[in-house]
Design an enzyme around this catalytic site. Structure first.
Site, mmCIF file in Angstrom:
data_model
loop_
_atom_site.group_PDB
_atom_site.id
_atom_site.type_symbol
_atom_site.label_atom_id
_atom_site.label_comp_id
_atom_site.label_asym_id
_atom_site.label_seq_id
_atom_site.Cartn_x
_atom_site.Cartn_y
_atom_site.Cartn_z
ATOM 1 N N SER A 112 -24.822 -21.538 5.855
ATOM 2 C CA SER A 112 -26.123 -20.633 5.268
ATOM 3 C C SER A 112 -25.610 -20.848 3.977
ATOM 4 O O SER A 112 -26.606 -20.306 3.125
ATOM 5 C CB SER A 112 -26.062 -19.733 5.801
ATOM 6 O OG SER A 112 -24.485 -18.574 5.928
ATOM 7 N N ALA A 144 -21.003 -11.528 7.963
ATOM 8 C CA ALA A 144 -19.758 -12.415 8.121
ATOM 9 C C ALA A 144 -20.508 -13.720 9.162
ATOM 10 O O ALA A 144 -21.959 -14.078 8.973
ATOM 11 C CB ALA A 144 -19.436 -11.301 9.262
ATOM 12 N N PRO A 145 -19.899 -15.047 9.042
ATOM 13 C CA PRO A 145 -18.281 -15.470 8.530
ATOM 14 C C PRO A 145 -18.470 -15.404 6.963
ATOM 15 O O PRO A 145 -17.038 -15.048 6.302
ATOM 16 C CB PRO A 145 -17.714 -16.796 8.539
ATOM 17 C CG PRO A 145 -19.477 -16.911 8.533
ATOM 18 C CD PRO A 145 -20.717 -16.407 8.912
ATOM 19 N N GLY A 146 -19.449 -14.972 5.897
ATOM 20 C CA GLY A 146 -19.026 -14.472 4.925
ATOM 21 C C GLY A 146 -20.072 -15.839 3.735
ATOM 22 O O GLY A 146 -19.544 -16.239 2.913
ATOM 23 N N GLY A 147 -21.236 -17.042 4.564
ATOM 24 C CA GLY A 147 -21.284 -17.858 3.693
ATOM 25 C C GLY A 147 -22.250 -17.262 2.422
ATOM 26 O O GLY A 147 -22.671 -17.871 1.230
ATOM 27 N N ASP A 198 -20.506 -5.973 7.866
ATOM 28 C CA ASP A 198 -20.785 -6.995 9.594
ATOM 29 C C ASP A 198 -19.491 -6.199 9.902
ATOM 30 O O ASP A 198 -18.215 -6.003 10.187
ATOM 31 C CB ASP A 198 -20.419 -8.097 9.263
ATOM 32 C CG ASP A 198 -21.637 -8.902 10.006
ATOM 33 O OD1 ASP A 198 -20.972 -8.147 10.802
ATOM 34 O OD2 ASP A 198 -22.074 -9.696 9.840
ATOM 35 N N ASP A 207 -22.409 -0.638 10.525
ATOM 36 C CA ASP A 207 -24.037 -1.029 11.061
ATOM 37 C C ASP A 207 -24.986 -1.228 9.885
ATOM 38 O O ASP A 207 -25.278 -0.386 8.728
ATOM 39 C CB ASP A 207 -25.327 -0.231 11.828
ATOM 40 C CG ASP A 207 -26.288 -0.431 11.528
ATOM 41 O OD1 ASP A 207 -27.056 -1.612 11.555
ATOM 42 O OD2 ASP A 207 -26.946 0.445 12.699
ATOM 43 N N ASP A 214 -29.172 -11.625 4.688
ATOM 44 C CA ASP A 214 -29.320 -13.017 5.630
ATOM 45 C C ASP A 214 -28.854 -11.900 7.340
ATOM 46 O O ASP A 214 -28.823 -12.800 7.891
ATOM 47 C CB ASP A 214 -28.422 -13.948 5.900
ATOM 48 C CG ASP A 214 -29.347 -15.514 6.424
ATOM 49 O OD1 ASP A 214 -30.392 -15.731 6.855
ATOM 50 O OD2 ASP A 214 -28.259 -16.319 6.154
ATOM 51 N N LYS A 239 -37.165 -14.004 9.000
ATOM 52 C CA LYS A 239 -37.103 -14.696 10.565
ATOM 53 C C LYS A 239 -38.662 -14.621 10.636
ATOM 54 O O LYS A 239 -38.798 -13.546 10.798
ATOM 55 C CB LYS A 239 -35.704 -14.294 11.010
ATOM 56 C CG LYS A 239 -34.664 -14.062 10.270
ATOM 57 C CD LYS A 239 -33.861 -14.665 9.478
ATOM 58 C CE LYS A 239 -32.235 -15.157 9.150
ATOM 59 N NZ LYS A 239 -31.728 -15.557 8.541
#
Length: 348
Positions: free
Chosen positions: A184, A217-220, A236, A256, A272, A301
């Site tokens: 991502s 997460a995970p940090g893209g 996250d 949150d 994202d 999305k």
């Protein structure tokens, strides 16, 4: 044919068609769309030649679902396999123009990939023939695109480099960094490249700036900020990439993303999260309207149905919140799938 060819993501021809039809109507340009699902391009055919508004229609910066938008200057069918170059040269002689460069392209589809080898070899031959005829001049104002939806059919298109996407097929080719925690990361890398110009990237992505990454997460996406030496608060409940945390530029907060707010304004908000697009749009609009961030890049999305309608609704939420003080840009990027990416900021 008189009109515009628009490249898009396969499966989004309908959204691209709705968008160009709306843009044409806003400029008073009469015409109709030709589109087939999964072709990865559409045609907007004008009723009469020489429409003054065509340059404004052929501008991917004004469109969300088009990667490239090109005015058509000639269309050739049933090209003979033994000599495709001769009829193209005849058409170019009739146009009586010189070209800064030539791109030979095919649609971004499986069939288009099969044409890639042909386009490369044919492109070399075409450029050589055009040079011999002195049809190529680096100082010329326009670029020639020879678009082959199939090997015996070509659209010859004229692009003004200041308006058109600079990349072949409108797709910037980015290399996935092996140390990035997820693919991502390419979305944000492409967003910075496509939605911002060079001057904006230089001014707005300086070392030491601050950012918040919602749903990090995970940090893209965090990775793209860290590689530019931006300090990031990653929001996250899931785990962040260990190597990324060792950079010293990331603070991980388990919270949150819809409720957390920074204690003071940040330079960037990126997001994202997999959520309803209108809910994400409302969240980012609130951050910007409240002054919690100066700029934002985020993904929406899209639903399976009425994707164009949902896009318009989400952008209207942002415009309503920002009013005349808003700068909003949106694009379906190459690394997006069933989504679009949006840049937004308050201008003052």
């Amino acid at each position: 044919m008189h009109g515009v060819i628009l490249y898009c993501r396969a499966g989004f021809e309908s959204e691209c068609a709705q968008e160009i039809a709306a843009l044409a109507a806003s400029h008073g340009v009469a015409g109709h769309v030709r589109a087939l699902r999964d072709d990865a391009f559409i045609e907007f055919v004008t009723a009469t030649p020489g429409e003054d508004a065509l340059p404004r229609l052929a501008d991917p910066r004004a469109l969300i679902f088009a990667r490239q938008a090109l005015p058509v200057v000639a269309q050739l069918r049933d090209l003979p396999s033994r000599d495709r170059i001769a009829p193209i040269l005849d058409a170019l002689r009739a146009i009586d123009a010189r070209w800064a460069e030539v791109l030979v392209e095919a649609p971004d589809t499986n069939d288009g990939k099969a044409l890639a080898t042909f386009c490369r070899s044919f492109g070399n031959a075409l450029v050589g023939a055009m040079k011999r005829m002195r049809l190529i001049d680096a100082a010329a104002p326009r670029r020639l695109h020879a678009f082959f939806p199939q090997s015996d059919k070509v659209y010859l298109c004229a692009a003004e480099p200041s308006r058109a996407s600079p990349w072949p097929r409108g797709i910037p080719r980015l290399k996935f960094p092996r140390e990035a925690p997820s693919r991502s990361t390419l979305k944000l890398d492409e967003a910075f490249l496509v939605l911002l110009d060079e001057n904006e990237r230089e001014r707005w992505l300086q070392p030491g700036m601050s950012a918040v990454d919602l749903g990090a997460a995970p940090g893209g996406w965090t990775y793209q900020l860290v590689r530019r030496s931006v300090r990031v608060v990653a929001i996250d409940n899931g785990p962040m990439d260990a190597a990324l945390m060792q950079s010293g530029l990331v603070t991980h907060v388990r919270a949150d993303g819809f409720r957390w707010r920074p204690p003071k304004p940040v330079d960037w908000l990126v997001c994202d999260m997999v959520e309803q697009p209108r809910r994400v749009a409302a969240l980012v609009a609130q951050w910007l309207a409240d002054g919690a961030c100066r700029r934002a890049i985020f993904n929406l999305k899209l639903p399976m149905k009425k994707r164009y309608d949902e896009t318009l609704l989400c952008l209207s939420i942002l415009r309503e919140a920002l009013g005349a003080k808003g700068d909003i840009r949106a694009r379906q990027l190459y690394h997006d799938r069933e989504e679009i990416t949006v840049f937004a900021r308050r201008t003052h």
